[in-house]
Design a protein around this motif. Sequence first.
Motif, PDB file in Angstrom:
ATOM      1  N   HIS A 143       3.430  -1.657 -14.422  1.00 46.71           N
ATOM      2  CA  HIS A 143       2.594  -1.198 -13.321  1.00 46.71           C
ATOM      3  C   HIS A 143       1.596  -0.157 -13.823  1.00 46.71           C
ATOM      4  O   HIS A 143       1.896   0.621 -14.729  1.00 46.71           O
ATOM      5  CB  HIS A 143       3.456  -0.566 -12.230  1.00 46.71           C
ATOM      6  N   HIS A 161      -5.502  -2.184 -10.607  1.00 45.61           N
ATOM      7  CA  HIS A 161      -4.958  -3.508 -10.286  1.00 45.61           C
ATOM      8  C   HIS A 161      -5.732  -4.572 -11.058  1.00 45.61           C
ATOM      9  O   HIS A 161      -6.490  -5.360 -10.492  1.00 45.61           O
ATOM     10  CB  HIS A 161      -5.064  -3.753  -8.779  1.00 45.61           C
ATOM     11  N   ASN A 204       0.942  -0.165  -4.476  1.00 44.30           N
ATOM     12  CA  ASN A 204       1.285   1.233  -4.736  1.00 44.30           C
ATOM     13  C   ASN A 204       2.312   1.367  -5.854  1.00 44.30           C
ATOM     14  O   ASN A 204       3.212   0.530  -5.991  1.00 44.30           O
ATOM     15  CB  ASN A 204       1.829   1.861  -3.446  1.00 44.30           C
ATOM     16  N   LEU A 205       2.173   2.421  -6.638  1.00 46.99           N
ATOM     17  CA  LEU A 205       3.103   2.686  -7.735  1.00 46.99           C
ATOM     18  C   LEU A 205       4.542   2.788  -7.235  1.00 46.99           C
ATOM     19  O   LEU A 205       5.489   2.453  -7.951  1.00 46.99           O
ATOM     20  CB  LEU A 205       2.700   3.967  -8.463  1.00 46.99           C
ATOM     21  N   ARG A 206       4.715   3.224  -6.003  1.00 48.61           N
ATOM     22  CA  ARG A 206       6.062   3.347  -5.435  1.00 48.61           C
ATOM     23  C   ARG A 206       6.761   1.986  -5.369  1.00 48.61           C
ATOM     24  O   ARG A 206       7.988   1.903  -5.409  1.00 48.61           O
ATOM     25  CB  ARG A 206       5.979   3.975  -4.041  1.00 48.61           C
ATOM     26  N   CYS A 207       5.977   0.926  -5.267  1.00 54.07           N
ATOM     27  CA  CYS A 207       6.565  -0.414  -5.248  1.00 54.07           C
ATOM     28  C   CYS A 207       7.327  -0.695  -6.544  1.00 54.07           C
ATOM     29  O   CYS A 207       8.406  -1.292  -6.529  1.00 54.07           O
ATOM     30  CB  CYS A 207       5.479  -1.464  -5.040  1.00 54.07           C
ATOM     31  N   GLN A 258       0.802  -1.216   0.000  1.00 54.12           N
ATOM     32  CA  GLN A 258       0.000   0.000   0.000  1.00 54.12           C
ATOM     33  C   GLN A 258       0.839   1.271   0.000  1.00 54.12           C
ATOM     34  O   GLN A 258       0.432   2.297  -0.529  1.00 54.12           O
ATOM     35  CB  GLN A 258      -0.935  -0.004   1.207  1.00 54.12           C
ATOM     36  N   ARG A 259       2.038   1.198   0.605  1.00 56.09           N
ATOM     37  CA  ARG A 259       2.831   2.419   0.746  1.00 56.09           C
ATOM     38  C   ARG A 259       4.200   2.337   0.095  1.00 56.09           C
ATOM     39  O   ARG A 259       4.877   3.344  -0.028  1.00 56.09           O
ATOM     40  CB  ARG A 259       3.024   2.744   2.237  1.00 56.09           C
ATOM     41  N   GLY A 260       4.622   1.133  -0.310  1.00 58.18           N
ATOM     42  CA  GLY A 260       5.989   0.992  -0.785  1.00 58.18           C
ATOM     43  C   GLY A 260       6.935   0.829   0.388  1.00 58.18           C
ATOM     44  O   GLY A 260       6.537   0.830   1.545  1.00 58.18           O
ATOM     45  N   ASP A 315      -3.129   2.015  -9.608  1.00 58.11           N
ATOM     46  CA  ASP A 315      -3.253   0.789  -8.817  1.00 58.11           C
ATOM     47  C   ASP A 315      -3.453   1.150  -7.347  1.00 58.11           C
ATOM     48  O   ASP A 315      -2.591   1.781  -6.731  1.00 58.11           O
ATOM     49  CB  ASP A 315      -1.986  -0.058  -8.975  1.00 58.11           C
ATOM     50  N   ASP A 316      -4.601   0.767  -6.779  1.00 61.90           N
ATOM     51  CA  ASP A 316      -4.894   1.071  -5.377  1.00 61.90           C
ATOM     52  C   ASP A 316      -4.675  -0.142  -4.477  1.00 61.90           C
ATOM     53  O   ASP A 316      -5.029  -0.113  -3.297  1.00 61.90           O
ATOM     54  CB  ASP A 316      -6.328   1.589  -5.220  1.00 61.90           C
ATOM     55  N   THR A 347      -0.607   3.231 -13.064  1.00 62.56           N
ATOM     56  CA  THR A 347      -0.446   4.409 -12.209  1.00 62.56           C
ATOM     57  C   THR A 347      -1.624   4.602 -11.254  1.00 62.56           C
ATOM     58  O   THR A 347      -1.510   5.345 -10.281  1.00 62.56           O
ATOM     59  CB  THR A 347      -0.288   5.676 -13.055  1.00 62.56           C
TER      60      THR A 347
END
Length: 314
Positions: free
Chosen positions: A213, A278, A221-224, A188-190, A217-218, A215
């Motif tokens: 990925h 997702h 997280n995109l940070r992942c 969720q947060r990376g 995706d809930d 952008t």
Amino acid sequence: MQWLRRLRTWIFVRLGLWRGRWRRGQVVVGGVRFFAGAVNVRAWRYGLYSPAGLDDDEPAPLIVVLHGCKQRALNFAFASGWTGFADHASVRLLCPDQRRLANLYRCWNWFHPLAQGGKGELDVVLAMLDSAAKRVRVESVAAVGMSAGGALAALLAFHHPERFHAVAVFASPPLIGMNMQNPHGVMQRGLSMSPLLALGARHLACTRLAIVHGTADDVVNLRCAEQLLAQALESQRRAGVHPTKVEVTPENANVAVTDFRTQTGAVLRSVLIRGLGHVWTGGAGGHPFCERGGTPLTALCVQFLRDAGVFGAR
């Protein structure tokens, strides 16, 4: 309409309405820690798909297709479009199926310390590869995966690069440190840790890797995706490889592609799809987290595998 597509997929899979042939197999692996914490010896099942006209003694590429949570192996392979590609390209699919006793939601336990250390359910996939290789002639091996399956595929790329010619992951979490206890927080947060901590003391470069990925995706997280890319670049650096970043002109305005190349071609690829959540799009649909319309994700993964030389001169 979505329920009609799911019914169609269910009927298609249950009745075996394939152009090619599915064969089931199983492997017995010991010492795999289950979601509930018990260690035991259990059997995992897999499906091996061969297109019509491809004999067992004929060499062909083998693609390992790893499903995500709340998905089943054969259903996902059809709904995402991989069986259709296999029929067209004359390649085989190896589709591992997660056991409900191993994870109630049929997620691959990528977050477990055993898997993060290169063992656990990675051993299950490797045992399936060995089993498949006894049944058919394997020319080259690649892996693709979504979400939890993508995370397991990414771990295979880092821990066993000698077994895989290339790997493509969609909506995948990054590697996590051995002290990480909350995989949902990672998704969720990376991550808040550096790639060095997650990689530990490993000095092998990961195999050729595409990170796809959405952008929007809930779930993951995109940070992942950004951190998985940083980890892959760090693994290349530790192996003495310093790829050059190249922005690739996308064919579709919704897709942004960035390659990291050496003289042998792209060793890493980042594919960001604007507005995508997702969900695997572009296949037959009719399965959880799979939709028929939208950006053809299978084609994007196939392009990377082709650029990586998985299909040879095909």
